[in-house]
Write an enzyme that holds these catalytic residues in place. Structure first.
Site, PDB file in Angstrom:
ATOM      1  N   HIS A  39       9.820   1.950   0.022  1.00 21.33           N
ATOM      2  CA  HIS A  39       8.697   1.193  -0.545  1.00 21.33           C
ATOM      3  C   HIS A  39       8.924   0.802  -2.003  1.00 21.33           C
ATOM      4  O   HIS A  39       7.967   0.518  -2.721  1.00 21.33           O
ATOM      5  CB  HIS A  39       7.388   1.982  -0.381  1.00 21.33           C
ATOM      6  CG  HIS A  39       6.957   2.134   1.055  1.00 21.33           C
ATOM      7  ND1 HIS A  39       6.039   3.073   1.478  1.00 21.33           N
ATOM      8  CD2 HIS A  39       7.320   1.446   2.163  1.00 21.33           C
ATOM      9  CE1 HIS A  39       5.865   2.957   2.794  1.00 21.33           C
ATOM     10  NE2 HIS A  39       6.637   1.989   3.237  1.00 21.33           N
ATOM     11  N   CYS A  98       8.486 -15.156 -14.845  1.00 17.95           N
ATOM     12  CA  CYS A  98       9.914 -15.233 -14.529  1.00 17.95           C
ATOM     13  C   CYS A  98      10.549 -16.416 -15.254  1.00 17.95           C
ATOM     14  O   CYS A  98       9.995 -17.519 -15.264  1.00 17.95           O
ATOM     15  CB  CYS A  98      10.038 -15.379 -13.016  1.00 17.95           C
ATOM     16  SG  CYS A  98      11.681 -15.729 -12.418  1.00 17.95           S
ATOM     17  N   THR A 153       4.205  13.535   4.726  1.00 17.95           N
ATOM     18  CA  THR A 153       3.698  12.190   5.013  1.00 17.95           C
ATOM     19  C   THR A 153       2.676  12.252   6.136  1.00 17.95           C
ATOM     20  O   THR A 153       2.840  13.037   7.076  1.00 17.95           O
ATOM     21  CB  THR A 153       4.834  11.193   5.362  1.00 17.95           C
ATOM     22  OG1 THR A 153       4.239   9.953   5.776  1.00 17.95           O
ATOM     23  CG2 THR A 153       5.771  11.696   6.450  1.00 17.95           C
ATOM     24  N   SER A 154       1.640  11.417   6.009  1.00 16.47           N
ATOM     25  CA  SER A 154       0.606  11.381   7.048  1.00 16.47           C
ATOM     26  C   SER A 154       1.117  10.652   8.288  1.00 16.47           C
ATOM     27  O   SER A 154       0.448  10.643   9.317  1.00 16.47           O
ATOM     28  CB  SER A 154      -0.659  10.702   6.515  1.00 16.47           C
ATOM     29  OG  SER A 154      -0.347   9.396   6.074  1.00 16.47           O
TER      30      SER A 154
HETATM   31  C1  BJW Z   1       1.631  17.840   1.640  1.00 19.17           C
HETATM   32  C2  BJW Z   1       1.363  18.564   0.511  1.00 19.17           C
HETATM   33  C3  BJW Z   1       2.328  19.504   0.151  1.00 19.17           C
HETATM   34  C4  BJW Z   1      -0.276  17.259   0.754  1.00 19.17           C
HETATM   35  N1  BJW Z   1       3.416  19.647   0.896  1.00 19.17           N
HETATM   36  N2  BJW Z   1       2.720  17.996   2.358  1.00 19.17           N
HETATM   37  C5  BJW Z   1       2.464  -0.983  13.372  1.00 19.17           C
HETATM   38  C6  BJW Z   1       1.267  -0.422  13.776  1.00 19.17           C
HETATM   39  C7  BJW Z   1       0.131  -0.525  12.964  1.00 19.17           C
HETATM   40  C8  BJW Z   1       0.175  -1.191  11.740  1.00 19.17           C
HETATM   41  C9  BJW Z   1       1.366  -1.742  11.340  1.00 19.17           C
HETATM   42  C10 BJW Z   1       2.486  -1.643  12.149  1.00 19.17           C
HETATM   43  N3  BJW Z   1       3.521  -2.265  11.500  1.00 19.17           N
HETATM   44  C11 BJW Z   1       3.071  -2.723  10.312  1.00 19.17           C
HETATM   45  C12 BJW Z   1       1.767  -2.433  10.197  1.00 19.17           C
HETATM   46  C13 BJW Z   1       0.894  -2.772   9.020  1.00 19.17           C
HETATM   47  C14 BJW Z   1       1.042  -1.779   7.873  1.00 19.17           C
HETATM   48  C15 BJW Z   1       0.632  -0.401   8.384  1.00 19.17           C
HETATM   49  O1  BJW Z   1       1.444   0.446   8.708  1.00 19.17           O
HETATM   50  N4  BJW Z   1      -0.664  -0.140   8.432  1.00 19.17           N
HETATM   51  C16 BJW Z   1      -1.160   1.163   8.902  1.00 19.17           C
HETATM   52  C17 BJW Z   1      -1.770   1.908   7.715  1.00 19.17           C
HETATM   53  C18 BJW Z   1      -2.129   0.929  10.001  1.00 19.17           C
HETATM   54  N5  BJW Z   1       2.411  -1.762   7.363  1.00 19.17           N
HETATM   55  C19 BJW Z   1       2.849  -2.669   6.495  1.00 19.17           C
HETATM   56  O2  BJW Z   1       2.140  -3.572   6.111  1.00 19.17           O
HETATM   57  C20 BJW Z   1       4.283  -2.520   6.015  1.00 19.17           C
HETATM   58  N6  BJW Z   1       4.961  -3.748   6.130  1.00 19.17           N
HETATM   59  C21 BJW Z   1       5.404  -4.215   7.297  1.00 19.17           C
HETATM   60  O3  BJW Z   1       5.315  -3.590   8.331  1.00 19.17           O
HETATM   61  O4  BJW Z   1       5.995  -5.466   7.212  1.00 19.17           O
HETATM   62  C22 BJW Z   1       6.215  -6.186   8.433  1.00 19.17           C
HETATM   63  C23 BJW Z   1       4.940  -6.941   8.722  1.00 19.17           C
HETATM   64  C24 BJW Z   1       4.567  -7.937   7.879  1.00 19.17           C
HETATM   65  C25 BJW Z   1       3.374  -8.637   8.139  1.00 19.17           C
HETATM   66  C26 BJW Z   1       2.590  -8.266   9.237  1.00 19.17           C
HETATM   67  C27 BJW Z   1       2.986  -7.221  10.059  1.00 19.17           C
HETATM   68  C28 BJW Z   1       4.183  -6.556   9.809  1.00 19.17           C
HETATM   69  C29 BJW Z   1       4.317  -2.195   4.529  1.00 19.17           C
HETATM   70  C30 BJW Z   1       3.707  -0.895   4.197  1.00 19.17           C
HETATM   71  C31 BJW Z   1       3.696  -0.692   2.683  1.00 19.17           C
HETATM   72  C32 BJW Z   1       2.976   0.580   2.279  1.00 19.17           C
HETATM   73  N7  BJW Z   1       2.764   0.556   0.869  1.00 19.17           N
HETATM   74  C33 BJW Z   1       2.183   1.729   0.217  1.00 19.17           C
HETATM   75  C34 BJW Z   1       1.984   1.388  -1.270  1.00 19.17           C
HETATM   76  C35 BJW Z   1       3.355   1.380  -1.974  1.00 19.17           C
HETATM   77  C36 BJW Z   1       3.262   0.989  -3.391  1.00 19.17           C
HETATM   78  C37 BJW Z   1       2.546   1.986  -4.252  1.00 19.17           C
HETATM   79  O5  BJW Z   1       2.834   3.203  -4.225  1.00 19.17           O
HETATM   80  O6  BJW Z   1       1.686   1.531  -4.985  1.00 19.17           O
HETATM   81  O7  BJW Z   1       3.067   2.860   0.366  1.00 19.17           O
HETATM   82  S1  BJW Z   1       0.691   2.300   0.982  1.00 19.17           S
HETATM   83  C38 BJW Z   1       0.997   4.012   0.765  1.00 19.17           C
HETATM   84  O8  BJW Z   1       1.141   4.638   2.066  1.00 19.17           O
HETATM   85  C39 BJW Z   1       2.364   4.097   0.082  1.00 19.17           C
HETATM   86  C40 BJW Z   1       2.999   5.242   0.827  1.00 19.17           C
HETATM   87  O9  BJW Z   1       4.407   5.187   0.698  1.00 19.17           O
HETATM   88  C41 BJW Z   1       2.501   5.042   2.239  1.00 19.17           C
HETATM   89  C42 BJW Z   1       2.587   6.275   3.096  1.00 19.17           C
HETATM   90  O10 BJW Z   1       1.749   7.262   2.633  1.00 19.17           O
HETATM   91  P1  BJW Z   1       2.209   8.787   2.694  1.00 19.17           P
HETATM   92  O11 BJW Z   1       3.392   8.980   1.847  1.00 19.17           O
HETATM   93  O12 BJW Z   1       2.307   9.216   4.103  1.00 19.17           O
HETATM   94  O13 BJW Z   1       1.002   9.491   1.936  1.00 19.17           O
HETATM   95  P2  BJW Z   1      -0.405  10.001   2.503  1.00 19.17           P
HETATM   96  O14 BJW Z   1      -1.312  10.155   1.350  1.00 19.17           O
HETATM   97  O15 BJW Z   1      -0.870   9.157   3.620  1.00 19.17           O
HETATM   98  O16 BJW Z   1      -0.068  11.425   3.123  1.00 19.17           O
HETATM   99  C43 BJW Z   1       0.330  12.512   2.310  1.00 19.17           C
HETATM  100  C44 BJW Z   1       0.560  13.710   3.215  1.00 19.17           C
HETATM  101  O17 BJW Z   1       1.019  14.780   2.429  1.00 19.17           O
HETATM  102  C45 BJW Z   1      -0.732  14.198   3.915  1.00 19.17           C
HETATM  103  O18 BJW Z   1      -0.497  14.279   5.318  1.00 19.17           O
HETATM  104  C46 BJW Z   1      -0.965  15.590   3.324  1.00 19.17           C
HETATM  105  O19 BJW Z   1      -1.465  16.533   4.263  1.00 19.17           O
HETATM  106  C47 BJW Z   1       0.445  15.977   2.909  1.00 19.17           C
HETATM  107  N8  BJW Z   1       0.508  16.932   1.823  1.00 19.17           N
HETATM  108  N9  BJW Z   1       0.105  18.139   0.004  1.00 19.17           N
HETATM  109  C48 BJW Z   1       3.544  18.841   2.013  1.00 19.17           C
HETATM  110  N10 BJW Z   1       2.128  20.276  -0.940  1.00 19.17           N
HETATM  111 ZN    ZN Z   2      11.005 -16.079 -10.163  1.00 18.72          ZN
END
Ligand code: BJW
Ligand code: ZN
Length: 246
Positions: A116, A145, A186-187
């Site tokens: 990401h 840019c 990760t969730s």
């Molecule tokens: C602990 C702990 C401890 C706590 N020890 N653990 C297929 C199905 C459905 C939807 C889609 C699909 N394909 C694509 C989509 C759409 C979308 C998506 O997935 N949506 C779902 C939410 C439904 N995906 C996208 O849009 C992606 N692009 C894409 O697929 O492009 C192709 C496309 C284009 C156009 C149309 C369709 C397809 C891009 C996704 C980009 C995500 N961006 C973010 C922001 C990044 C920038 C920033 O940081 O500002 O990325 S969102 C946010 O979520 C961030 C993270 O990397 C990402 C994942 O979150 P993560 O890391 O899992 O965090 P949490 O908070 O969710 O979980 C933390 C976990 O830690 C918890 O479980 C806690 O229990 C645990 N925890 N303490 C261990 N001590």
């Molecule tokens: Zn540019």
């Protein structure tokens, strides 16, 4: 259970890890989902989409500047350091992260597949030209840019955007090759990253999950540890080191 996992790792040569925001939680970086998560306070579609940036780039930049500052004040935790060490126990090892916080690199991991992007890098919102790292942006005077006049944005992947193609391709290839695949902090909700553990499992990997909360992966995992990664990973490492010294 941990002994059994250590034994499996000792007999494997190919490993891969996917990390999410939870690995950095013990460093003090807020996660996205959950009660204390960023998305509890801010709406993703108002901050982490191109539409949001076009509508209010200054608000998006204020949010990223706030996070840059917060992340800049924290340190990697024992979970990050343990993952650096874990690499030694495999002939081939891939560290894949969804995090943009740079903490794996700071901990010493050299080859990190950042799915990401990286919060410290900037790029052009139109032609994607990458700018120097660490350039601060004033939300009241966002630079443009030199090539195309597009506004500068952080080089992270927002919802609806494609992940960097070479990085996601390599991540899928590594997931398919892995004999042991770890999903840590990760969730497992955001795709395509959330598919990686499933791809690994389907290709025959032993799937390991470390997360204090259950996720859609937990019931599929061969080993599910409901624990904090900063506590669990050093324990696993100690066991592996003991086995190696015998
Ligand atoms: C602990 C702990 C401890 C706590 N020890 N653990 C297929 C199905 C459905 C939807 C889609 C699909 N394909 C694509 C989509 C759409 C979308 C998506 O997935 N949506 C779902 C939410 C439904 N995906 C996208 O849009 C992606 N692009 C894409 O697929 O492009 C192709 C496309 C284009 C156009 C149309 C369709 C397809 C891009 C996704 C980009 C995500 N961006 C973010 C922001 C990044 C920038 C920033 O940081 O500002 O990325 S969102 C946010 O979520 C961030 C993270 O990397 C990402 C994942 O979150 P993560 O890391 O899992 O965090 P949490 O908070 O969710 O979980 C933390 C976990 O830690 C918890 O479980 C806690 O229990 C645990 N925890 N303490 C261990 N001590
Ligand atoms: Zn540019």
């Amino acid at each position: 259970m941990l002994e059994k996992l250590a034994e499996i790792i000792t007999n494997c040569s190919n490993g891969a890890v996917l990390t999410g925001a939870g690995i950095s939680a013990e460093s003090g970086v807020p996660t996205f989902r959950g009660k204390e998560g960023l998305w509890g306070k801010f709406r993703p579609e108002q901050l982490a989409t191109m539409e949001a940036f076009i509508a209010s780039p200054e608000i998006v930049w204020e949010w990223y500047n706030w996070r840059r500052q917060l992340i800049g004040e924290v340190q990697p935790n024992p979970g990050h350091y343990a993952l650096c060490e874990l690499e030694r126990f495999f002939d081939s090892f891939a560290l894949i992260t969804q995090n943009v916080d740079n903490l794996h690199r700071l901990a010493g991991s050299t080859r990190v597949l950042e799915l990401h992007g990286n919060i410290y890098r900037n790029k052009c919102s139109q032609c994607s030209t990458i700018l120097d790292e660490g350039v601060d942006i004033d939300p009241a005077a966002i630079p443009v840019c030199e090539k195309c006049g597009g506004k500068i944005r952080p080089d992270v992947v927002w919802f609806g955007e494609m992940l960097p193609e070479d990085v996601i391709n390599e991540a899928f290839a590594r997931a398919e090759q892995a004999e042991v695949f770890f999903s840590i902090g990760t969730s497992a909700m955001v795709h395509p990253a959330a598919s990686l553990p499933l791809v690994a499992k389907r290709a025959g990997a032993t799937l390991v999950e470390i997360n204090p909360e259950e996720t859609p992966l937990s019931h599929l995992a061969d080993f599910y540890f409901p624990a904090k990664s900063g506590e669990m990973l050093p324990e696993l490492l100690t066991l592996l080191e003991q086995r190696a010294s015998h």
